[in-house]
Scaffold this motif. Structure first.
Motif, PDB file in Angstrom:
ATOM      1  N   HIS A 175       0.832  -1.208   0.000  1.00 58.22           N
ATOM      2  CA  HIS A 175       0.000   0.000   0.000  1.00 58.22           C
ATOM      3  C   HIS A 175       0.863   1.253   0.000  1.00 58.22           C
ATOM      4  O   HIS A 175       0.626   2.204  -0.780  1.00 58.22           O
ATOM      5  CB  HIS A 175      -0.908  -0.055   1.244  1.00 58.22           C
ATOM      6  CG  HIS A 175      -1.825   1.099   1.400  1.00 58.22           C
ATOM      7  ND1 HIS A 175      -2.013   1.733   2.616  1.00 58.22           N
ATOM      8  CD2 HIS A 175      -2.618   1.744   0.522  1.00 58.22           C
ATOM      9  CE1 HIS A 175      -2.884   2.716   2.464  1.00 58.22           C
ATOM     10  NE2 HIS A 175      -3.267   2.745   1.205  1.00 58.22           N
ATOM     11  N   PHE A 189      -7.351   1.315  -3.274  1.00 55.66           N
ATOM     12  CA  PHE A 189      -7.272   0.395  -2.152  1.00 55.66           C
ATOM     13  C   PHE A 189      -8.504   0.501  -1.269  1.00 55.66           C
ATOM     14  O   PHE A 189      -8.959   1.611  -0.955  1.00 55.66           O
ATOM     15  CB  PHE A 189      -6.029   0.696  -1.304  1.00 55.66           C
ATOM     16  CG  PHE A 189      -4.733   0.432  -2.004  1.00 55.66           C
ATOM     17  CD1 PHE A 189      -4.070  -0.768  -1.824  1.00 55.66           C
ATOM     18  CD2 PHE A 189      -4.179   1.387  -2.856  1.00 55.66           C
ATOM     19  CE1 PHE A 189      -2.857  -1.010  -2.474  1.00 55.66           C
ATOM     20  CE2 PHE A 189      -2.975   1.149  -3.505  1.00 55.66           C
ATOM     21  CZ  PHE A 189      -2.313  -0.055  -3.313  1.00 55.66           C
ATOM     22  N   TRP A 197      -4.965  -4.613   2.785  1.00 51.71           N
ATOM     23  CA  TRP A 197      -5.819  -3.863   1.882  1.00 51.71           C
ATOM     24  C   TRP A 197      -6.227  -4.754   0.719  1.00 51.71           C
ATOM     25  O   TRP A 197      -5.567  -5.738   0.411  1.00 51.71           O
ATOM     26  CB  TRP A 197      -5.084  -2.638   1.341  1.00 51.71           C
ATOM     27  CG  TRP A 197      -4.616  -1.697   2.411  1.00 51.71           C
ATOM     28  CD1 TRP A 197      -3.487  -1.814   3.171  1.00 51.71           C
ATOM     29  CD2 TRP A 197      -5.283  -0.527   2.857  1.00 51.71           C
ATOM     30  NE1 TRP A 197      -3.395  -0.779   4.053  1.00 51.71           N
ATOM     31  CE2 TRP A 197      -4.486   0.035   3.894  1.00 51.71           C
ATOM     32  CE3 TRP A 197      -6.459   0.130   2.487  1.00 51.71           C
ATOM     33  CZ2 TRP A 197      -4.835   1.206   4.558  1.00 51.71           C
ATOM     34  CZ3 TRP A 197      -6.817   1.297   3.141  1.00 51.71           C
ATOM     35  CH2 TRP A 197      -6.008   1.827   4.165  1.00 51.71           C
ATOM     36  N   PHE A 199      -6.534  -4.510  -3.247  1.00 50.95           N
ATOM     37  CA  PHE A 199      -6.023  -3.642  -4.313  1.00 50.95           C
ATOM     38  C   PHE A 199      -6.750  -3.886  -5.624  1.00 50.95           C
ATOM     39  O   PHE A 199      -6.908  -5.029  -6.064  1.00 50.95           O
ATOM     40  CB  PHE A 199      -4.523  -3.903  -4.507  1.00 50.95           C
ATOM     41  CG  PHE A 199      -3.911  -3.135  -5.643  1.00 50.95           C
ATOM     42  CD1 PHE A 199      -4.030  -1.760  -5.730  1.00 50.95           C
ATOM     43  CD2 PHE A 199      -3.196  -3.800  -6.638  1.00 50.95           C
ATOM     44  CE1 PHE A 199      -3.458  -1.049  -6.781  1.00 50.95           C
ATOM     45  CE2 PHE A 199      -2.615  -3.101  -7.684  1.00 50.95           C
ATOM     46  CZ  PHE A 199      -2.751  -1.729  -7.756  1.00 50.95           C
TER      47      PHE A 199
END
Length: 255
Positions: A175, A189, A197, A199
């Motif tokens: 991230h 995200f 996260w 993506f």
């Protein structure tokens, strides 16, 4: 015999192209189907037949050109030379203005991108994993097309089957790499479990294409991870502890 499944994009409707999956091939076992990955550990005879079928499904009689993909931003131009499976430059994108040349990129969760300028007769194909996408592989592809006479205002592009945000968990370090490039990248995200996260690779690649000022960008919205009967997926194979995984082709050509 099952037919080769060819997924097509509306923005490329009159151009020979196809985002292929695993349907219609002769490979067996963990890579059953239309596996075209030379480094997959599959039977070389099966791979050769699958690659032949893939080209015939997009442009019968076409001459295939592919690259040894290394997750770079490098793009090569395909001229009149005939490339064999043993003659593949290290790169992750190709462009050409030669009729009959079929450009191919392999994926198994990364985003395949096919591009064309109809008026100039120039086409391109790019393999955009996250490393290549951040490094600018689509920008390099567009620049190479321009060097052959294409114009950004006429270039159209489509992003094919790739891993979707709901299937693509990344850690905080990943991230932060994107935020270091631009704080605006936070929009790609969504929060996941603690310090992780989800993506959206497809959205990021499409945004890079749009930022380049080309005429149109289409997303096919096909998640490779959740459709094992249609697509190969590196991440799915890893999660299932499978011994190997296949690769699918995305192809585009000038007639």
């Amino acid at each position: 015999m099952q037919a080769v499944e060819v997924n097509r994009a509306g923005v490329l409707d009159d151009i020979p192209h196809g985002f292929l999956g695993r349907r219609g091939g002769v490979s067996t076992g963990a890579v059953a189907g239309l596996n075209v990955g030379l480094g997959s550990g599959d039977d070389p005879v099966a791979i050769a037949e699958n690659r032949r079928r893939a080209v015939e499904a997009v442009l019968p009689g076409g001459r295939l050109a592919s690259v040894y993909q290394v997750h770079s931003a490098d793009c090569v131009t395909v001229g009149d030379a005939v490339w064999g499976d043993d003659v593949r430059p290290h790169a992750d994108a190709l462009v050409t203005d030669r009729p009959g040349a079929v450009l191919g990129v392999l994926t198994a969760d990364c985003a395949p991108v096919l591009l064309a300028d109809r008026e100039a007769g120039v086409v391109g194909a790019a393999h955009a994993g996250w490393k290549g996408a951040v490094a600018g592989v689509t920008d390099r592809t567009i620049a190479a097309m321009i060097s052959l006479g294409a114009a950004p205002s006429r270039i159209v592009a489509a992003v094919g089957p790739c891993i979707a945000a709901t299937s693509y968990e990344v850690d905080e370090g990943f991230h932060q790499r994107f935020l270091a490039q631009s704080s605006d990248n936070g929009r790609f995200f969504a929060p996941g479990r603690p310090e992780h996260w989800q993506f959206d690779l497809e959205a990021y690649v499409a945004a890079r294409l749009e930022a380049a000022g080309i005429a149109a960008v289409e997303r096919l919205g096909l998640d490779t991870y959740v459709q094992p009967e249609r697509f190969y997926s590196f991440r799915r194979a890893t999660h299932l502890a499978e011994a190997n995984y296949g690769r699918q082709f995305s192809l585009i050509a000038n007639r």
